[in-house]
Design a protein around this motif. Sequence first.
Motif, PDB file in Angstrom:
ATOM      1  N   ASP A  25       0.827  -1.209   0.000  1.00  0.00           N
ATOM      2  CA  ASP A  25       0.000   0.000   0.000  1.00  0.00           C
ATOM      3  C   ASP A  25       0.859   1.255   0.000  1.00  0.00           C
ATOM      4  OD1 ASP A  25      -2.341  -1.493   0.097  1.00  0.00           O
ATOM      5  OD2 ASP A  25      -2.294  -1.602   2.278  1.00  0.00           O
ATOM      6  N   GLY A  26       2.117   1.125   0.432  1.00  0.00           N
ATOM      7  CA  GLY A  26       3.002   2.276   0.505  1.00  0.00           C
ATOM      8  C   GLY A  26       3.710   2.593  -0.791  1.00  0.00           C
ATOM      9  N   ARG A  27       3.379   1.885  -1.859  1.00  0.00           N
ATOM     10  CA  ARG A  27       3.986   2.184  -3.162  1.00  0.00           C
ATOM     11  C   ARG A  27       3.217   3.325  -3.816  1.00  0.00           C
ATOM     12  NH1 ARG A  27       7.752  -1.437  -4.981  1.00  0.00           N
ATOM     13  NH2 ARG A  27       7.939  -3.385  -3.790  1.00  0.00           N
ATOM     14  N   LEU A  28       3.326   4.487  -3.210  1.00  0.00           N
ATOM     15  CA  LEU A  28       2.674   5.703  -3.697  1.00  0.00           C
ATOM     16  C   LEU A  28       3.727   6.631  -4.283  1.00  0.00           C
ATOM     17  CD1 LEU A  28       0.430   6.382  -0.576  1.00  0.00           C
ATOM     18  CD2 LEU A  28      -0.209   5.171  -2.644  1.00  0.00           C
ATOM     19  N   PRO A  29       3.313   7.579  -5.138  1.00  0.00           N
ATOM     20  CA  PRO A  29       4.291   8.541  -5.650  1.00  0.00           C
ATOM     21  C   PRO A  29       4.964   9.304  -4.518  1.00  0.00           C
ATOM     22  CG  PRO A  29       2.272   8.631  -6.934  1.00  0.00           C
ATOM     23  CD  PRO A  29       1.991   7.740  -5.758  1.00  0.00           C
ATOM     24  N   ASP A  30       6.208   9.702  -4.752  1.00  0.00           N
ATOM     25  CA  ASP A  30       7.006  10.436  -3.766  1.00  0.00           C
ATOM     26  C   ASP A  30       6.271  11.702  -3.340  1.00  0.00           C
ATOM     27  OD1 ASP A  30       8.933  11.646  -2.287  1.00  0.00           O
ATOM     28  OD2 ASP A  30      10.415  11.789  -3.888  1.00  0.00           O
ATOM     29  N   ILE A  31       6.147  11.915  -2.018  1.00  0.00           N
ATOM     30  CA  ILE A  31       5.428  13.098  -1.541  1.00  0.00           C
ATOM     31  C   ILE A  31       6.183  14.380  -1.841  1.00  0.00           C
ATOM     32  CG2 ILE A  31       4.274  11.831   0.291  1.00  0.00           C
ATOM     33  CD1 ILE A  31       6.200  13.103   2.274  1.00  0.00           C
ATOM     34  N   HIS A  32       7.456  14.283  -2.285  1.00  0.00           N
ATOM     35  CA  HIS A  32       8.208  15.487  -2.616  1.00  0.00           C
ATOM     36  C   HIS A  32       7.948  15.951  -4.030  1.00  0.00           C
ATOM     37  CE1 HIS A  32      10.349  15.220   1.101  1.00  0.00           C
ATOM     38  NE2 HIS A  32      10.651  13.976   0.839  1.00  0.00           N
ATOM     39  N   ASP A  92      19.081  10.640  -2.265  1.00  0.00           N
ATOM     40  CA  ASP A  92      19.263   9.996  -0.964  1.00  0.00           C
ATOM     41  C   ASP A  92      18.952  10.999   0.138  1.00  0.00           C
ATOM     42  OD1 ASP A  92      19.828   8.172   0.924  1.00  0.00           O
ATOM     43  OD2 ASP A  92      21.995   8.192   0.651  1.00  0.00           O
ATOM     44  N   ARG A  93      17.688  11.253   0.336  1.00  0.00           N
ATOM     45  CA  ARG A  93      17.255  12.277   1.271  1.00  0.00           C
ATOM     46  C   ARG A  93      16.789  11.615   2.572  1.00  0.00           C
ATOM     47  NH1 ARG A  93      14.600  17.424   0.113  1.00  0.00           N
ATOM     48  NH2 ARG A  93      13.458  18.125   1.941  1.00  0.00           N
ATOM     49  N   PRO A  94      17.285  12.041   3.724  1.00  0.00           N
ATOM     50  CA  PRO A  94      16.841  11.426   4.976  1.00  0.00           C
ATOM     51  C   PRO A  94      15.389  11.795   5.302  1.00  0.00           C
ATOM     52  CG  PRO A  94      18.927  12.606   5.246  1.00  0.00           C
ATOM     53  CD  PRO A  94      18.353  13.025   3.934  1.00  0.00           C
ATOM     54  N   THR A  95      14.628  10.804   5.721  1.00  0.00           N
ATOM     55  CA  THR A  95      13.259  11.018   6.177  1.00  0.00           C
ATOM     56  C   THR A  95      13.147  10.521   7.610  1.00  0.00           C
ATOM     57  OG1 THR A  95      12.242  10.851   3.981  1.00  0.00           O
ATOM     58  CG2 THR A  95      10.839  10.374   5.874  1.00  0.00           C
ATOM     59  N   LEU A  96      12.738  11.408   8.505  1.00  0.00           N
ATOM     60  CA  LEU A  96      12.526  11.059   9.916  1.00  0.00           C
ATOM     61  C   LEU A  96      11.029  11.021  10.195  1.00  0.00           C
ATOM     62  CD1 LEU A  96      15.119  13.075  12.061  1.00  0.00           C
ATOM     63  CD2 LEU A  96      14.922  10.595  11.889  1.00  0.00           C
ATOM     64  N   ILE A  97      10.563   9.936  10.785  1.00  0.00           N
ATOM     65  CA  ILE A  97       9.145   9.796  11.111  1.00  0.00           C
ATOM     66  C   ILE A  97       9.007   9.741  12.621  1.00  0.00           C
ATOM     67  CG2 ILE A  97       7.101   8.359  10.853  1.00  0.00           C
ATOM     68  CD1 ILE A  97       8.480   7.283   8.247  1.00  0.00           C
ATOM     69  N   LEU A  98       8.271  10.691  13.170  1.00  0.00           N
ATOM     70  CA  LEU A  98       8.040  10.770  14.611  1.00  0.00           C
ATOM     71  C   LEU A  98       6.670  10.164  14.904  1.00  0.00           C
ATOM     72  CD1 LEU A  98      10.343  12.756  14.073  1.00  0.00           C
ATOM     73  CD2 LEU A  98       9.288  14.333  15.693  1.00  0.00           C
ATOM     74  N   ALA A 129       8.679   6.674   1.538  1.00  0.00           N
ATOM     75  CA  ALA A 129      10.021   7.250   1.524  1.00  0.00           C
ATOM     76  C   ALA A 129      11.061   6.228   1.055  1.00  0.00           C
ATOM     77  CB  ALA A 129      10.380   7.776   2.911  1.00  0.00           C
ATOM     78  N   PHE A 130      10.929   4.990   1.524  1.00  0.00           N
ATOM     79  CA  PHE A 130      11.883   3.951   1.154  1.00  0.00           C
ATOM     80  C   PHE A 130      11.874   3.710  -0.348  1.00  0.00           C
ATOM     81  CE2 PHE A 130      12.646  -0.602   0.293  1.00  0.00           C
ATOM     82  CZ  PHE A 130      13.975  -0.686   0.688  1.00  0.00           C
ATOM     83  N   HIS A 131      10.678   3.599  -0.934  1.00  0.00           N
ATOM     84  CA  HIS A 131      10.586   3.326  -2.368  1.00  0.00           C
ATOM     85  C   HIS A 131      10.922   4.556  -3.208  1.00  0.00           C
ATOM     86  CE1 HIS A 131       9.289  -0.802  -2.154  1.00  0.00           C
ATOM     87  NE2 HIS A 131       8.391  -0.487  -1.238  1.00  0.00           N
ATOM     88  N   ALA A 132      10.976   5.729  -2.577  1.00  0.00           N
ATOM     89  CA  ALA A 132      11.429   6.931  -3.283  1.00  0.00           C
ATOM     90  C   ALA A 132      12.947   7.060  -3.244  1.00  0.00           C
ATOM     91  CB  ALA A 132      10.783   8.173  -2.671  1.00  0.00           C
ATOM     92  N   GLY A 133      13.620   6.134  -2.572  1.00  0.00           N
ATOM     93  CA  GLY A 133      15.071   6.164  -2.505  1.00  0.00           C
ATOM     94  C   GLY A 133      15.629   6.921  -1.320  1.00  0.00           C
ATOM     95  N   ARG A 155      15.986  -1.967   3.756  1.00  0.00           N
ATOM     96  CA  ARG A 155      14.718  -2.546   4.187  1.00  0.00           C
ATOM     97  C   ARG A 155      14.776  -2.939   5.657  1.00  0.00           C
ATOM     98  NH1 ARG A 155      10.667  -4.378   1.163  1.00  0.00           N
ATOM     99  NH2 ARG A 155      11.988  -4.170  -0.694  1.00  0.00           N
ATOM    100  N   GLN A 156      15.946  -3.380   6.100  1.00  0.00           N
ATOM    101  CA  GLN A 156      16.096  -3.773   7.496  1.00  0.00           C
ATOM    102  C   GLN A 156      15.878  -2.597   8.427  1.00  0.00           C
ATOM    103  OE1 GLN A 156      16.446  -6.918   8.813  1.00  0.00           O
ATOM    104  NE2 GLN A 156      16.015  -5.761  10.699  1.00  0.00           N
ATOM    105  N   GLN A 157      16.317  -1.399   8.002  1.00  0.00           N
ATOM    106  CA  GLN A 157      16.127  -0.222   8.849  1.00  0.00           C
ATOM    107  C   GLN A 157      14.655   0.140   8.963  1.00  0.00           C
ATOM    108  OE1 GLN A 157      18.666   0.469  10.367  1.00  0.00           O
ATOM    109  NE2 GLN A 157      18.623   2.524  11.218  1.00  0.00           N
ATOM    110  N   VAL A 158      13.923  -0.002   7.855  1.00  0.00           N
ATOM    111  CA  VAL A 158      12.476   0.216   7.911  1.00  0.00           C
ATOM    112  C   VAL A 158      11.842  -0.807   8.850  1.00  0.00           C
ATOM    113  CG1 VAL A 158      10.324   0.265   6.590  1.00  0.00           C
ATOM    114  CG2 VAL A 158      12.412   1.198   5.586  1.00  0.00           C
ATOM    115  N   ALA A 159      12.285  -2.059   8.736  1.00  0.00           N
ATOM    116  CA  ALA A 159      11.753  -3.106   9.616  1.00  0.00           C
ATOM    117  C   ALA A 159      12.045  -2.797  11.080  1.00  0.00           C
ATOM    118  CB  ALA A 159      12.346  -4.463   9.228  1.00  0.00           C
ATOM    119  N   ASP A 160      13.239  -2.277  11.363  1.00  0.00           N
ATOM    120  CA  ASP A 160      13.586  -1.926  12.743  1.00  0.00           C
ATOM    121  C   ASP A 160      12.671  -0.817  13.273  1.00  0.00           C
ATOM    122  OD1 ASP A 160      15.591  -3.784  12.693  1.00  0.00           O
ATOM    123  OD2 ASP A 160      17.220  -2.337  12.407  1.00  0.00           O
TER     124      ASP A 160
END
Length: 316
Positions: A25-32, A92-98, A129-133, A155-160
Amino acid sequence: MNNNRDDSRLEVYTTTKRLMQLEADGRLPDIHGRQRTCSLLSGQRGSRMRGRGLDFDELRRYARGDDIRHLDWRATRRTGTPLVRSYTEERDRPTLILCDQRMDMLFGSTLLLKATAAAEVAALIAWVAFHAGDRVGGLVFNDQDIDIVTPHRSRQQVADLLSQIARRNRALHVGHQQPRNRDQLDRVLSRTLAQARHDQTICIVSDFSGLTERTLGLLQQLSLHNDVLAVQIYDPLGMELPRHGVVTVVDNQAEVTLDLGHAATRERLTDFMQSRFRDIDDHLRRSRFPHIKISTAMPTLPQLRQALGLMARPRA
């Protein structure tokens, strides 16, 4: 506020497996990217989302068809040869999710708990964010603790990150209430300020309970050099209380049980809840960065799609 009712119809908690399954479901266009006109991020607020940056690559000779706006006039005058600046797109842009998992999020009246809705939204944004690189990380917090997952593109970091969210989500229990910490949101934002120096995307998924003028100041500091997106999780019961039932209102460690069958009690509580919701809404609007709302009464994915203007195109 806790609603004393049968929670058997509620999707109470989530799991790491469930959040990992949201990848499809997260395979959406990049929000940027450029937002559609119908998006809540379009127009004045949408313009604050900077999009992906362009990194300088090299100076090279002008070739027919090059954009003359990229001519480096200073280098051209120095060498006597037309030179243009070439760029590579920042991928390669960092995305932080709170992700908020405080006790105030342990509430739901229809479909989801606020904490579970927040977990799902955070997971969906992480996969986008992950699929946007992007490198993906985040801060998961309850009333006392903050778990930090450093952004990496794996992918492991997303899993963590999703594992930390699920762990905190399942630790929420009415019978094991932690002392509420009204300064925790400010503490999380201060920690984020120290970690996110510039050019990062920061998505805050919370009900923003306890938001103050200091909180607003921290949010504005974050948005000076970063893209900030506020996702406000709310339960519609707070806007229109039922005419019958008993609720327990908890505020600053004090608990009061109220009978909604009394019209005067119900009206006063409704006024209080609506006033608190409006105050938070007004504060976030004043921040002037994108702000979307997600209801616990509906599935999260369609709401997120609609808010981002990503509804499926009509068939031809």
